[in-house]
Design a protein around this motif. Structure first.
Motif, PDB file in Angstrom:
ATOM      1  N   HIS A   6       0.850  -1.200   0.000  1.00  0.00           N
ATOM      2  CA  HIS A   6       0.000   0.000   0.000  1.00  0.00           C
ATOM      3  C   HIS A   6       0.884   1.248   0.000  1.00  0.00           C
ATOM      4  CE1 HIS A   6      -3.984   1.924   1.011  1.00  0.00           C
ATOM      5  NE2 HIS A   6      -3.166   2.911   1.294  1.00  0.00           N
ATOM      6  N   HIS A   8       1.174   5.303  -2.023  1.00  0.00           N
ATOM      7  CA  HIS A   8       0.554   6.274  -2.936  1.00  0.00           C
ATOM      8  C   HIS A   8       1.622   6.908  -3.821  1.00  0.00           C
ATOM      9  CE1 HIS A   8      -3.396   6.039  -0.977  1.00  0.00           C
ATOM     10  NE2 HIS A   8      -2.736   5.958   0.159  1.00  0.00           N
ATOM     11  N   GLU A  92      -8.724   2.999  -2.364  1.00  0.00           N
ATOM     12  CA  GLU A  92      -8.858   2.943  -0.936  1.00  0.00           C
ATOM     13  C   GLU A  92     -10.225   3.474  -0.541  1.00  0.00           C
ATOM     14  OE1 GLU A  92      -5.457   4.700   0.887  1.00  0.00           O
ATOM     15  OE2 GLU A  92      -6.293   4.657   2.878  1.00  0.00           O
ATOM     16  N   HIS A 151      -5.937  -1.792   5.848  1.00  0.00           N
ATOM     17  CA  HIS A 151      -4.613  -1.217   5.671  1.00  0.00           C
ATOM     18  C   HIS A 151      -4.245  -0.346   6.882  1.00  0.00           C
ATOM     19  CE1 HIS A 151      -3.115   2.783   4.602  1.00  0.00           C
ATOM     20  NE2 HIS A 151      -4.364   3.143   4.532  1.00  0.00           N
ATOM     21  N   ASP A 201       2.227   2.986   3.203  1.00  0.00           N
ATOM     22  CA  ASP A 201       1.303   4.114   3.056  1.00  0.00           C
ATOM     23  C   ASP A 201       2.054   5.390   2.635  1.00  0.00           C
ATOM     24  OD1 ASP A 201      -1.278   5.091   2.910  1.00  0.00           O
ATOM     25  OD2 ASP A 201      -1.354   5.728   5.008  1.00  0.00           O
TER      26      ASP A 201
END
Ligand SMILES: [Zn+2]
Length: 265
Positions: A6, A8, A92, A151, A201
């Protein structure tokens, strides 16, 4: 080989040096990346990243950006999932109870995405802040057929077990590296080998020692080392379990990264 389950990487925070971020990740042994969507107008840049062999993508509507979502976004999501069979999950999505003023709207949007995930037999990637028990209850009612990922999990061993019993995995990231995270560290020690994935994350949630810095996928290696310590296992073992769990949850096809090979026993 590690997977950051996970991150971005589509965010503008990486625009200036994205290739260097991938290179540092590779140097740290991180060879595969799952990038979730957050708002409709940015799905294109997520899908563009997904053209790289080492990147898999999810599309969804994130609960922290409620003012950015509009009428028709859920229908657009359904169309995008049809048009892009390479998408590995819906997300998400989820609930963030730090924002009570939008909570009703968050639940409507989350429910719609859970229904879509169920219809398409895709796992939902769930952002769940101060709402573990309510989200577990909702999942119990909807019984997601393809599991799901909670997550950045930060809850108790009991809350983790409730999610695992529903066929979900928990995502472990920077939060567990902080000394004050003792309950979460107990949770990590108690998880079954097939119950978790490692994630960063990025650009958020930097591990201990990197406070205030932009986080990046190379640091999943630090998360891996800490998880291994807490579990009394080797880092190689934790990396292999996390990789296998992520591959199973997301149905990852073998890429150019040796995901199907065995680098650890
Ligand atoms: Zn996220």
């Amino acid at each position: 080989m590690l997977i950051d389950a996970h991150c971005h990487l589509d965010f503008p925070a990486f625009d200036a040096d994205r290739e260097a971020v991938f290179a540092r990740a590779r140097a740290a042994g991180v060879g595969r990346f799952v990038v979730p969507g957050t708002v409709r107008r940015h799905w294109e840049r997520v899908l563009a990243l997904g053209e790289r062999a080492e990147v898999d993508v999810c599309l969804g509507l994130h609960p922290c950006f409620m003012t950015e979502h509009g009428e028709g976004d859920v229908e657009a999501l359904a169309r995008a999932l049809t048009a892009h069979p390479e998408v590995v999950a819906v997300g998400e999505c989820g609930i963030d109870a730090r924002f009570p003023e939008t909570l009703d709207a968050q639940w409507m949007l989350f429910d719609a995405q859970l229904r879509l995930a169920r219809e398409r037999r895709l796992p939902p990637v769930i952002h769940c802040v101060r709402a573990n028990d309510r989200v577990a209850k909702r999942l119990r009612q909807l019984a997601p057929p393809a599991g799901g990922l909670i997550h950045a999990f930060a809850g108790s061993p009991e809350q983790a077990k409730a999610f695992l019993d529903l066929g979900c995995l928990v995502g472990l990231g920077g939060a567990l590296t902080h000394d004050r995270a003792q309950r979460l560290q107990r949770t990590v020690a108690a998880l079954p080998d097939d119950g978790y994935v490692l994630e960063t994350d990025s650009p958020d949630m930097p591990p201990a020692g990197h406070r205030g810095e932009r986080n990046e996928p190379a640091r999943v290696a630090e998360v891996c080392r800490r998880v291994a310590e807490l579990r009394g296992q080797s880092a190689e073992r934790v990396a292999a379990d996390s990789r296998a769990n992520a591959a199973r949850l997301f149905g990852l096809a073998p890429g150019g990264d040796g995901i199907s090979g065995s680098t650890a026993g």
